[in-house]
Design a protein around this motif. Structure first.
Motif, PDB file in Angstrom:
ATOM      1  N   SER A   1       0.810  -1.217   0.000  1.00  0.00           N
ATOM      2  CA  SER A   1       0.000   0.000   0.000  1.00  0.00           C
ATOM      3  C   SER A   1       0.848   1.274   0.000  1.00  0.00           C
ATOM      4  N   PRO A   2       0.650   2.138  -0.993  1.00  0.00           N
ATOM      5  CA  PRO A   2       1.353   3.424  -0.984  1.00  0.00           C
ATOM      6  C   PRO A   2       0.865   4.331   0.150  1.00  0.00           C
ATOM      7  N   VAL A   3      -0.381   4.160   0.573  1.00  0.00           N
ATOM      8  CA  VAL A   3      -0.919   4.975   1.666  1.00  0.00           C
ATOM      9  C   VAL A   3      -0.143   4.698   2.952  1.00  0.00           C
ATOM     10  N   THR A   4       0.009   3.431   3.302  1.00  0.00           N
ATOM     11  CA  THR A   4       0.704   3.111   4.550  1.00  0.00           C
ATOM     12  C   THR A   4       2.217   3.316   4.426  1.00  0.00           C
ATOM     13  N   LYS A   5       2.775   3.099   3.246  1.00  0.00           N
ATOM     14  CA  LYS A   5       4.217   3.371   3.063  1.00  0.00           C
ATOM     15  C   LYS A   5       4.524   4.836   3.359  1.00  0.00           C
TER      16      LYS A   5
END
Length: 155
Positions: free
Chosen positions: A67-71
């Motif tokens: 996930s780019p959101v959590t990264k």
């Protein structure tokens, strides 16, 4: 890989909600109707456990790997915690889902140790019922501040 996993995670979300609702309905019916705990009840609990465990596996991979959101959130936790939409996927969603999965597993374990069918039905209705509420409240929906589709089919 991210889009595929997100699509599967979304589809499994709906499957988990439907099966959990079915398990709760059967358990309440068995509890109120004083019916026997049968192989069909055990099978429905097993199917629910398989679905939530598969959902957890995909969810953890999304959360920590894809996930780019959590990264982005992990790179600046202070800013992430101030943003409600990011905080939901970083903290609130995983906590509620893991809590619900723990309740499903607790119901299954307690059912093995129960002496009566009424106790099995009651525990299943209560524990899976609470899990169902957590799954529903913790999921992303179209009406929320950061809308997510009912059904994500790729892209």
């Amino acid at each position: 890989m991210y889009e595929t996993a997100l699509t599967v995670h979304n589809i499994l979300r709906l499957a988990v909600l439907v099966v959990a609702f079915w398990v709760v309905l059967r358990a309440v019916g068995g509890w109120l109707g004083s019916t026997a705990w049968t192989a069909k009840h055990r099978l429905s609990m097993l199917v629910l456990m398989i679905l939530v465990d598969l959902q957890l596996t995909i969810g953890l991979l999304l959360h920590f790997v894809w996930s780019p959101v959590t990264k982005n959130a992990f790179s600046d936790m202070g800013a992430a915690m101030k943003d409600a939409s990011v905080r939901k996927f970083l903290v609130e969603h995983p906590i509620m889902m893991i809590g619900g999965i723990a309740l499903v597993h607790a119901a299954k374990i307690m059912n093995k140790n129960s002496k009566s069918d009424a106790a099995r039905h009651r525990r299943t209705a209560i524990f899976v019922g609470i899990a169902l509420v957590l799954f529903f409240v913790g999921s992303a929906w179209p009406w929320q501040s950061v809308p997510r589709p009912w059904l994500r089919l790729g892209g």
